[in-house]
Write an enzyme that holds these catalytic residues in place. Structure first.
Site, PDB file in Angstrom:
ATOM      1  N   ASP A  18       0.818  -1.216   0.000  1.00 36.35           N
ATOM      2  CA  ASP A  18       0.000   0.000   0.000  1.00 36.35           C
ATOM      3  C   ASP A  18       0.851   1.265   0.000  1.00 36.35           C
ATOM      4  OD1 ASP A  18      -2.436  -1.437   0.082  1.00 36.35           O
ATOM      5  OD2 ASP A  18      -2.266  -1.672   2.243  1.00 36.35           O
ATOM      6  N   ARG A  98      -1.395   0.923  16.584  1.00 38.63           N
ATOM      7  CA  ARG A  98      -1.758   2.085  15.775  1.00 38.63           C
ATOM      8  C   ARG A  98      -1.719   3.416  16.542  1.00 38.63           C
ATOM      9  NH1 ARG A  98       0.042  -0.889  12.393  1.00 38.63           N
ATOM     10  NH2 ARG A  98      -1.234  -1.852  10.777  1.00 38.63           N
ATOM     11  N   ASP A 127      -8.074  -0.002  10.720  1.00 41.00           N
ATOM     12  CA  ASP A 127      -6.899   0.842  10.973  1.00 41.00           C
ATOM     13  C   ASP A 127      -7.099   2.290  10.570  1.00 41.00           C
ATOM     14  OD1 ASP A 127      -5.366  -1.035  12.222  1.00 41.00           O
ATOM     15  OD2 ASP A 127      -4.239  -1.622  10.439  1.00 41.00           O
ATOM     16  N   SER A 179      -2.353 -10.176   3.090  1.00 42.79           N
ATOM     17  CA  SER A 179      -2.265  -8.904   3.795  1.00 42.79           C
ATOM     18  C   SER A 179      -1.764  -9.212   5.199  1.00 42.79           C
ATOM     19  CB  SER A 179      -3.644  -8.237   3.855  1.00 42.79           C
ATOM     20  OG  SER A 179      -3.575  -7.049   4.618  1.00 42.79           O
TER      21      SER A 179
END
Length: 406
Positions: A18, A98, A127, A179
């Site tokens: 990404d 995060r 996320d 992923s």
């Protein structure tokens, strides 16, 4: 957002699929803006190799690699461990990383005078919420760019097409394109064959598991480990004092070798859909088990049961991106109070994916062998008669009232 005003963007950068394509995409779509890549090291180890060269080659003006490992362990992982916080069995590996990374992002954005912060989270995932709520806490007026909510790319296959067209090197291919998210605490796997809930994860396939082995391949002999806690936090393994980060790394190794910590679940994402994930959390699984065993002897019934209820709320807050909120802070204060007497040592037996309690000792233990024994003791069993009469009085009165109506 006025794109004309975006001259400098701070990007949460992992070097994965990404974020690798986001750097050139930002420059193409935001007036050839300066892109400052920021990688928060929360324990992803080899994924950081060659990151600076890659970021600069794809158009970033600079790369910050921030060592957040101790901050992550001490200020995010350990508070969740002490709370016993889980979300549908998931030990929050991505969730509590995060806010740690987002806080650092906000700090770099201020330092660099950035006009916006960008991230590579998809519009389907959790996320995006976790990053953006944390950013809003520290920089409430900062514009946030989420390319997955803007660009025409619709799949990871199309991302690979974009990368190939722009000569961006990738460490994955179309056949191994899971992923993944890796850090000090865990590794997650999503996508490909796992999207079919009828498929068994390929635990025995070489390269699928990265933090350990399948229970099938684990040793035929058990491994014993002793973990010492002070006020609910782990402080030593097998008698050796260590930092929280060092303890997690050691237990990751021991747990991984013994097939500990594999979880395959279909979870309820915050955005409304169900999603299947396979998680490796070897050290974390050991720590949660040991902490629970110690609490069983150190906490009184009312405190333990109330804490277990609030652990669900705590886990939901963390999963849903609500780390920097008054409620999470209040719950942490409650948890810290409950942990004052959670001191002692727990021995566990690790064997082919199983965690077996092999002993617990605490100077704060509320367990009394003298009272609980089936042998002779000073406990007056006659006292139970009066207790039962009073405890059962409402039931007795209700039964008589019901009988009178017939």
């Amino acid at each position: 957002m006025n794109k004309e005003k975006i001259k400098k963007v701070v990007l949460a950068y992992s070097g994965g699929l990404d974020t690798s394509i986001i750097i050139p995409w930002l420059k193409e779509n935001y007036n050839n803006c300066e892109v400052i890549a920021v990688s928060g090291n929360v324990g992803q180890a080899d994924e950081l190799e060659g990151l600076e060269e890659k970021a600069l080659k794809t158009g970033a003006s600079k790369l910050y690699v921030l060592d957040l490992t101790d901050d992550y362990a001490d200020n995010y992982i350990i508070p969740c461990l002490k709370a016993g916080a889980v979300y549908e069995e998931y030990l929050l590996g991505t969730s509590h990383a995060r806010p740690c990374i987002a806080k650092a992002l906000a700090e770099i954005a201020v330092k660099e005078g950035a006009d916006a912060i960008a991230h590579g989270c998809t519009g389907k995932g959790n996320d995006q919420v976790r990053f953006e709520l944390a950013i809003k806490h520290f920089l409430p007026d900062m514009p946030i760019i989420a390319p997955w909510r803007e660009w025409s790319i619709r799949s990871r296959e199309e991302e690979i097409d974009y990368a190939e067209a722009h000569n961006i090197p990738l460490k994955i291919n179309r056949e191994t394109n899971y992923s993944k998210d890796k850090n000090l605490w865990h590794l997650s796997h999503e996508g490909l064959d796992l999207e079919d809930t009828g498929n068994e994860p390929q635990y025995e396939k070489k390269g699928f598991l990265e933090m350990g082995v399948s229970p099938v391949a684990a040793p035929d002999r058990p491994t014993y480990v002793e973990i010492e806690f002070e006020q609910g936090a782990p402080v030593a393994v097998d008698g050796k004092k260590m930092s929280a980060k060092e303890i997690i790394l050691k237990l990751n190794r021991l747990g991984g070798e013994n097939g500990i910590g594999l979880l395959d679940i279909v979870e309820n994402r915050l955005v409304g859909m169900k999603c299947r994930g396979v998680y490796e959390t070897p050290g974390g699984t050991i720590l949660y088990k040991a902490h629970s065993v110690l609490e069983s002897v150190c906490l009184d019934k009312l405190t333990l049961h109330e804490k277990q209820k609030l652990a669900i709320t705590f886990g939901e807050l963390v999963y849903n991106g609500q780390w920097f909120t008054p409620l999470r802070e209040a719950l942490s204060a409650f948890v810290d109070k409950t942990q004052e007497r959670v001191n002692g040592k727990v021995r566990l037996k690790l064997y082919k994916g199983n965690l077996i309690n092999a002993g617990v000792w605490s100077p704060c233990s509320l367990y009394s062998e003298e009272i609980a024994t089936f042998g002779e003791s000073d406990y007056n069993q006659k006292d139970a008669e009066g207790f039962i009469n009073l405890y059962g009085l409402p039931i007795q009165v209700q039964a008589k009232a019901d009988a009178a109506k017939k």
